[in-house]
Design a protein around this motif. Structure first.
Motif, PDB file in Angstrom:
ATOM      1  N   LEU A   7      -4.960   1.344  -0.783  1.00 54.94           N
ATOM      2  CA  LEU A   7      -3.712   1.035  -1.490  1.00 54.94           C
ATOM      3  C   LEU A   7      -3.220   2.242  -2.277  1.00 54.94           C
ATOM      4  CD1 LEU A   7      -4.401  -2.564  -2.932  1.00 54.94           C
ATOM      5  CD2 LEU A   7      -2.936  -1.964  -1.004  1.00 54.94           C
ATOM      6  N   ASN A  34       5.830  -0.793  -8.745  1.00 53.14           N
ATOM      7  CA  ASN A  34       6.545  -1.263  -7.560  1.00 53.14           C
ATOM      8  C   ASN A  34       5.957  -0.674  -6.274  1.00 53.14           C
ATOM      9  OD1 ASN A  34       8.283  -2.823  -9.085  1.00 53.14           O
ATOM     10  ND2 ASN A  34       9.842  -1.212  -9.259  1.00 53.14           N
ATOM     11  N   LEU A  37       2.785  -2.626  -5.527  1.00 50.92           N
ATOM     12  CA  LEU A  37       3.114  -3.976  -5.055  1.00 50.92           C
ATOM     13  C   LEU A  37       3.637  -3.947  -3.620  1.00 50.92           C
ATOM     14  CD1 LEU A  37       4.794  -5.472  -8.263  1.00 50.92           C
ATOM     15  CD2 LEU A  37       2.498  -5.955  -7.385  1.00 50.92           C
ATOM     16  N   GLU A  38       4.413  -2.917  -3.300  1.00 51.64           N
ATOM     17  CA  GLU A  38       4.913  -2.784  -1.929  1.00 51.64           C
ATOM     18  C   GLU A  38       3.754  -2.524  -0.962  1.00 51.64           C
ATOM     19  OE1 GLU A  38       7.966  -0.022   0.716  1.00 51.64           O
ATOM     20  OE2 GLU A  38       7.938   0.178  -1.471  1.00 51.64           O
ATOM     21  N   ILE A  40       0.675  -3.472  -1.359  1.00 50.78           N
ATOM     22  CA  ILE A  40      -0.061  -4.741  -1.258  1.00 50.78           C
ATOM     23  C   ILE A  40       0.599  -5.663  -0.238  1.00 50.78           C
ATOM     24  CG2 ILE A  40      -0.621  -6.870  -2.505  1.00 50.78           C
ATOM     25  CD1 ILE A  40      -1.095  -5.107  -4.995  1.00 50.78           C
ATOM     26  N   ASN A  41       1.926  -5.751  -0.298  1.00 53.15           N
ATOM     27  CA  ASN A  41       2.661  -6.623   0.636  1.00 53.15           C
ATOM     28  C   ASN A  41       2.543  -6.129   2.075  1.00 53.15           C
ATOM     29  OD1 ASN A  41       3.530  -8.418  -1.323  1.00 53.15           O
ATOM     30  ND2 ASN A  41       5.363  -7.211  -1.808  1.00 53.15           N
ATOM     31  N   ARG A  42       2.669  -4.794   2.269  1.00 52.01           N
ATOM     32  CA  ARG A  42       2.626  -4.232   3.631  1.00 52.01           C
ATOM     33  C   ARG A  42       1.242  -4.385   4.264  1.00 52.01           C
ATOM     34  NH1 ARG A  42       3.256   1.140   3.923  1.00 52.01           N
ATOM     35  NH2 ARG A  42       3.568   1.586   1.709  1.00 52.01           N
ATOM     36  N   SER A  43       0.216  -4.286   3.445  1.00 54.01           N
ATOM     37  CA  SER A  43      -1.154  -4.315   3.989  1.00 54.01           C
ATOM     38  C   SER A  43      -1.772  -5.713   3.971  1.00 54.01           C
ATOM     39  CB  SER A  43      -2.040  -3.372   3.185  1.00 54.01           C
ATOM     40  OG  SER A  43      -2.159  -3.836   1.837  1.00 54.01           O
ATOM     41  N   ASN A  44      -1.048  -6.671   3.360  1.00 56.51           N
ATOM     42  CA  ASN A  44      -1.597  -8.032   3.193  1.00 56.51           C
ATOM     43  C   ASN A  44      -2.958  -7.979   2.497  1.00 56.51           C
ATOM     44  OD1 ASN A  44      -1.522 -10.837   3.366  1.00 56.51           O
ATOM     45  ND2 ASN A  44      -2.568 -10.873   5.347  1.00 56.51           N
ATOM     46  N   TYR A  45      -3.043  -7.148   1.480  1.00 52.96           N
ATOM     47  CA  TYR A  45      -4.297  -6.932   0.753  1.00 52.96           C
ATOM     48  C   TYR A  45      -4.745  -8.211   0.040  1.00 52.96           C
ATOM     49  CZ  TYR A  45      -7.346  -5.404  -3.062  1.00 52.96           C
ATOM     50  OH  TYR A  45      -8.385  -5.275  -3.959  1.00 52.96           O
ATOM     51  N   GLN A  46      -6.036  -8.531   0.148  1.00 54.35           N
ATOM     52  CA  GLN A  46      -6.637  -9.654  -0.579  1.00 54.35           C
ATOM     53  C   GLN A  46      -7.750  -9.114  -1.466  1.00 54.35           C
ATOM     54  OE1 GLN A  46      -5.500 -12.812  -0.440  1.00 54.35           O
ATOM     55  NE2 GLN A  46      -3.912 -12.010   0.932  1.00 54.35           N
TER      56      GLN A  46
END
Length: 321
Positions: A7, A34, A37-38, A40-46
């Motif tokens: 990330l 930001n 957060l972007e 995180i969204n692109r990688s579908n990080y958990q």
């Protein structure tokens, strides 16, 4: 699987910045937040929750020990705990022990291993020595009178509650009074036994061991109690029944055998569960849902001092006496 380093590389920031964003740290520039957060969204990080728990020192799990999950008494306690857990973003971990000490110790071991943040024991099998050995590992909360101990509790004074019920029956003219309990070995049961012995001594009544009915916890047990009473040459005229469910079983069986309640046998139940209202059973109201709430809040309270909360009871008069 994407990790924090990935990330950081995607967002063009440091690992520390990513960690701060994940933990909602306030001191992060808006453009960097930001960017993370972007990513995180692109990688579908958990997030790895074990790592999060290690970093926060909390699991946000509270253990709850009950002997039986399906018993109405314990179900109402759990209902109160579950409500507060939801409000405070915690989850419950339930341990059904069937009053086996080994299973209770398994729950205590989870507290020791930091798998849970606190342990609430609704009805205890382990000795005080075992409880005290685990006290240093985290909060242990009991649903019994622990005043004088270093363990927090929310409890009903069962000596007082039994005396209230016994005095009520005495004023109604009863002199042959017995009682019915689930088990004799628990702290609450010992308080009830002491109240009963003090009562018969204070009023110079005979102590009848046959009037004490043990190991009855469910509705269907009412039939066995009625059968025992019918076999007595000098049966009790009134019973305290420490479970409304058992009291309802007694009423149902008595009706089937043309035994008058309260003419032949007066009853006082405990807990004021819905079945007591449906069957017009006089009962001692114990606010179990509220007790469950208070037990949970004691569990997540960061205070190192033991706290004790005595919950008052109320006699609800109906047609069974």
């Amino acid at each position: 699987m994407t990790n924090i380093k990935d990330l950081a590389k995607m967002a063009g920031v440091s690992v520390t910045t990513v960690s701060r964003v994940l933990n909602n740290h306030p001191y992060v520039r808006e453009d960097k937040r930001n960017a993370v957060l972007e990513a995180i969204n692109r990688s579908n990080y958990q997030p790895n929750m074990n790592a999060v728990h290690l970093s926060t020192g909390k699991s946000f799990l509270v253990g709850v020990v009950v002997p039986y999950i399906d018993h109405p008494y314990f179900a109402l306690l759990i209902k109160g705990m579950a409500s507060e857990a939801l409000e405070n973003n915690y989850k419950l971990v339930l341990f059904q022990t069937n009053y086996l000490e080994t299973r209770e110790i398994e729950a205590l071991q989870m507290l020791k291993q930091k798998q849970i943040d606190a342990l609430i024991i609704c009805s205890r099998k382990c000795s005080w020595g075992i409880i005290e050995a685990y006290m240093t590992y985290g909060p242990i909360i009991l649903c019994e009178d622990t005043r004088g101990k270093r363990v927090s509790s929310t409890f009903v004074d069962h000596y007082k509650s039994f005396m209230i019920a016994l005095e009520y029956l005495y004023q109604k003219g009863h002199r042959q009074i017995g009682y019915c309990i689930g088990r004799k070995s628990g702290t609450n049961s010992r308080q009830r036994e002491l109240a009963f012995k003090d009562f018969v001594e204070n009023y110079h009544l005979p102590y009848e061991p046959a009037y004490i009915f043990e190991h009855y916890t469910h509705f269907e047990d009412g039939e066995q109690i009625i059968e025992r009473i019918q076999q007595m040459s000098n049966p009790p005229s009134a019973l305290l029944v420490t479970s409304d469910e058992v009291a309802a079983g007694i009423v149902t069986c008595a009706q089937n055998r043309n035994i008058s309640i309260p003419g032949d046998l007066a009853l006082i139940g405990f807990n004021n569960q819905p079945i007591a209202k449906m069957m017009n059973i006089t009962t001692i109201e114990i606010p179990l849902v509220d007790i469950g709430r208070k037990l949970f809040l004691q569990g997540i309270n960061i205070s190192k001092e033991a706290t004790y909360q005595e919950i008052p009871v109320t006699l609800i008069e109906r047609e069974s006496v």
